[in-house]
Every structure is written in C-alpha cells, then in structure tokens.
Design a protein around this motif. Structure first.
Motif, PDB file in Angstrom:
ATOM      1  N   PHE A  94       0.816  -1.217   0.000  1.00  0.00           N
ATOM      2  CA  PHE A  94       0.000   0.000   0.000  1.00  0.00           C
ATOM      3  C   PHE A  94       0.852   1.269   0.000  1.00  0.00           C
ATOM      4  O   PHE A  94       0.338   2.364  -0.207  1.00  0.00           O
ATOM      5  CB  PHE A  94      -0.950   0.023   1.196  1.00  0.00           C
ATOM      6  N   VAL A  95       2.157   1.146   0.278  1.00  0.00           N
ATOM      7  CA  VAL A  95       3.029   2.330   0.346  1.00  0.00           C
ATOM      8  C   VAL A  95       4.287   2.176  -0.504  1.00  0.00           C
ATOM      9  O   VAL A  95       5.215   2.967  -0.385  1.00  0.00           O
ATOM     10  CB  VAL A  95       3.414   2.656   1.813  1.00  0.00           C
ATOM     11  N   LYS A  96       4.308   1.190  -1.388  1.00  0.00           N
ATOM     12  CA  LYS A  96       5.533   0.884  -2.128  1.00  0.00           C
ATOM     13  C   LYS A  96       6.014   2.015  -3.025  1.00  0.00           C
ATOM     14  O   LYS A  96       7.194   2.091  -3.348  1.00  0.00           O
ATOM     15  CB  LYS A  96       5.368  -0.406  -2.944  1.00  0.00           C
ATOM     16  N   ASP A  97       5.132   2.938  -3.400  1.00  0.00           N
ATOM     17  CA  ASP A  97       5.529   4.065  -4.249  1.00  0.00           C
ATOM     18  C   ASP A  97       5.769   5.343  -3.446  1.00  0.00           C
ATOM     19  O   ASP A  97       5.975   6.410  -4.019  1.00  0.00           O
ATOM     20  CB  ASP A  97       4.469   4.322  -5.321  1.00  0.00           C
ATOM     21  N   LEU A  98       5.791   5.224  -2.113  1.00  0.00           N
ATOM     22  CA  LEU A  98       5.970   6.389  -1.247  1.00  0.00           C
ATOM     23  C   LEU A  98       7.311   6.350  -0.537  1.00  0.00           C
ATOM     24  O   LEU A  98       7.875   5.285  -0.302  1.00  0.00           O
ATOM     25  CB  LEU A  98       4.857   6.442  -0.189  1.00  0.00           C
ATOM     26  N   THR A  99       7.799   7.525  -0.169  1.00  0.00           N
ATOM     27  CA  THR A  99       9.013   7.673   0.619  1.00  0.00           C
ATOM     28  C   THR A  99       8.656   8.370   1.925  1.00  0.00           C
ATOM     29  O   THR A  99       7.931   9.368   1.916  1.00  0.00           O
ATOM     30  CB  THR A  99      10.065   8.517  -0.136  1.00  0.00           C
ATOM     31  N   PHE A 100       9.171   7.843   3.012  1.00  0.00           N
ATOM     32  CA  PHE A 100       9.030   8.456   4.329  1.00  0.00           C
ATOM     33  C   PHE A 100      10.441   8.834   4.769  1.00  0.00           C
ATOM     34  O   PHE A 100      11.203   7.995   5.227  1.00  0.00           O
ATOM     35  CB  PHE A 100       8.384   7.468   5.310  1.00  0.00           C
ATOM     36  N   SER A 101      10.794  10.102   4.585  1.00  0.00           N
ATOM     37  CA  SER A 101      12.157  10.574   4.824  1.00  0.00           C
ATOM     38  C   SER A 101      12.381  10.881   6.298  1.00  0.00           C
ATOM     39  O   SER A 101      11.441  11.253   7.003  1.00  0.00           O
ATOM     40  CB  SER A 101      12.403  11.865   4.037  1.00  0.00           C
ATOM     41  N   PRO A 102      13.629  10.784   6.766  1.00  0.00           N
ATOM     42  CA  PRO A 102      13.912  11.263   8.118  1.00  0.00           C
ATOM     43  C   PRO A 102      13.441  12.715   8.241  1.00  0.00           C
ATOM     44  O   PRO A 102      13.487  13.472   7.270  1.00  0.00           O
ATOM     45  CB  PRO A 102      15.427  11.141   8.233  1.00  0.00           C
ATOM     46  N   GLY A 103      12.992  13.112   9.406  1.00  0.00           N
ATOM     47  CA  GLY A 103      12.266  14.367   9.563  1.00  0.00           C
ATOM     48  C   GLY A 103      13.051  15.657   9.649  1.00  0.00           C
ATOM     49  O   GLY A 103      12.458  16.731   9.602  1.00  0.00           O
ATOM     50  N   ALA A 104      14.370  15.614   9.775  1.00  0.00           N
ATOM     51  CA  ALA A 104      15.124  16.848  10.021  1.00  0.00           C
ATOM     52  C   ALA A 104      14.973  17.879   8.901  1.00  0.00           C
ATOM     53  O   ALA A 104      14.651  19.044   9.160  1.00  0.00           O
ATOM     54  CB  ALA A 104      16.598  16.535  10.245  1.00  0.00           C
ATOM     55  N   GLU A 105      15.195  17.473   7.667  1.00  0.00           N
ATOM     56  CA  GLU A 105      15.138  18.420   6.545  1.00  0.00           C
ATOM     57  C   GLU A 105      13.753  19.049   6.415  1.00  0.00           C
ATOM     58  O   GLU A 105      13.614  20.269   6.263  1.00  0.00           O
ATOM     59  CB  GLU A 105      15.532  17.721   5.247  1.00  0.00           C
ATOM     60  N   SER A 106      12.722  18.229   6.482  1.00  0.00           N
ATOM     61  CA  SER A 106      11.367  18.762   6.340  1.00  0.00           C
ATOM     62  C   SER A 106      10.972  19.610   7.545  1.00  0.00           C
ATOM     63  O   SER A 106      10.259  20.613   7.399  1.00  0.00           O
ATOM     64  CB  SER A 106      10.359  17.645   6.092  1.00  0.00           C
ATOM     65  N   THR A 107      11.455  19.272   8.724  1.00  0.00           N
ATOM     66  CA  THR A 107      11.174  20.092   9.915  1.00  0.00           C
ATOM     67  C   THR A 107      11.814  21.458   9.781  1.00  0.00           C
ATOM     68  O   THR A 107      11.180  22.489  10.060  1.00  0.00           O
ATOM     69  CB  THR A 107      11.662  19.376  11.188  1.00  0.00           C
ATOM     70  N   LEU A 108      13.062  21.501   9.348  1.00  0.00           N
ATOM     71  CA  LEU A 108      13.745  22.790   9.151  1.00  0.00           C
ATOM     72  C   LEU A 108      13.016  23.645   8.120  1.00  0.00           C
ATOM     73  O   LEU A 108      12.792  24.842   8.332  1.00  0.00           O
ATOM     74  CB  LEU A 108      15.200  22.565   8.726  1.00  0.00           C
TER      75      LEU A 108
END
Length: 190
Positions: A104-118
C-alpha cells in the motif's frame, strides 16, 4: 479508520499526523486490492476527505517526485489560539513501509524528519508563528529507571534517559536548538 475520524471531528481535533496504520485499510468499500483501477489508499483518502481537521506529514512524498494527491494533507498548518500563532508540523514514521502493508506504500518515501522540519519551521516562522510544535507519529523510547550507556538525558526530561537511536531523538539531535518549541509523538506509546 472511519470511527477515529468521526471521534476526532466530534472532539475538535485541530490537526493530526499521518501514522503508519492510516495506510492499513487499502481500497475504499468492497473493491479488493489489486482490482484494476483500485487505489490502495482509497480508504485513507476517503477518511481524509471526511476529516474537519488537516492531516499533516512533511516527510511524505512519492518516490518519483510527483506531487502528493491526498486530499486534506499538508506538511504543516498555522493555528491561532488567542493571540498566539502556533505552527504545527506533521511527521510520519520512517518505519511505515514495514509497519503497514508494504504494497500500500511501495511508491511512497518516508524521509527522516530533520530536513522537512527545518523547511516547515522556517516557513511557519516567516508566516508569524510564535511557537512551533511537531506532531509526529514516530518513535521515542525513554526509560525512567535505566540510565544505561547508549541512552541520552536532557535536563528536565520527565521520562528519564531516551535511547539515542530512536527517530525523535535523532530528529532533535540533528536540528538546531530553538527550531521547534515542543514535540508531541506517538507510535511507540511512550
């Protein structure tokens, strides 16, 4: 997921992070997964449309770079409480591909949160946020009685030392102090 959204709507939730189990339910209705044209995230998208609050995830993206097509999904939101503007950043656990149905999520990326938090904290501060809160469906384990080697301790941490390999600990260690004012996390239930 329908009862959860109905409950959150009734109690007036202002925002919710996308968690790994939001992806568990597959297509909407009786359409079996794998049926041509079925959306493996149909149930999630239906719940997002029903929600009277935004779903948040700043670290979720398609692997191919296409824009996300989830309704009512944002990386962050700006709320008002009295005279305060509160920026809320959502994060989803990077473990989602192994803690839900992987197909159900094979085409998604869940990146570590630091870059998006900044990125989101900067944007929210520019919009006038007085406080920045991270709402994360991501792990943290703290031990009240185990001050072992491999654990970190912050002054005033009510739960005692926290494991430095956990997602939230790594996030906080990798962003400059003052980037966020509070983190509310779930997933590991500590």
């Amino acid at each position: 997921g329908k009862p959860v959204v109905e409950f959150y709507n009734r109690i007036g939730v202002s925002a919710a992070a996308v968690g790994n189990h939001e992806f568990d339910f597959g297509p909407e209705g009786d359409t079996p997964y794998g049926t041509p044209g079925s959306d493996p995230r149909g149930a999630l998208k239906a719940r997002m449309r029903e929600a009277k609050y935004p779903y948040l995830s700043a670290n979720l993206s398609y692997k191919d770079g296409k824009p996300l097509d989830f309704p009512n999904l944002y990386p962050s939101t700006l709320l008002t409480a009295g005279r305060l503007k509160i920026g809320v950043i959502g994060l989803s656990t990077i473990a989602t591909p192994v803690t839900t149905r992987p197909e159900f999520v094979k085409d998604l990326t869940f990146s570590p949160g630091a870059e998006s938090t900044l990125r989101e904290a900067k944007k929210l501060r520019e919009q006038g946020a007085h406080l920045i809160i991270v709402v994360a469906h991501a792990g943290l384990n703290c031990q009240r009685l185990r001050p072992d080697a491999g654990l970190i301790r912050r002054n005033g941490d009510p739960d005692g030392p926290c494991e430095n390999r956990e997602e939230i600990t790594q996030l906080l260690e990798s962003i400059p102090e003052g980037t966020v004012d509070a983190v509310i996390s779930g997933h590991t239930h500590t």
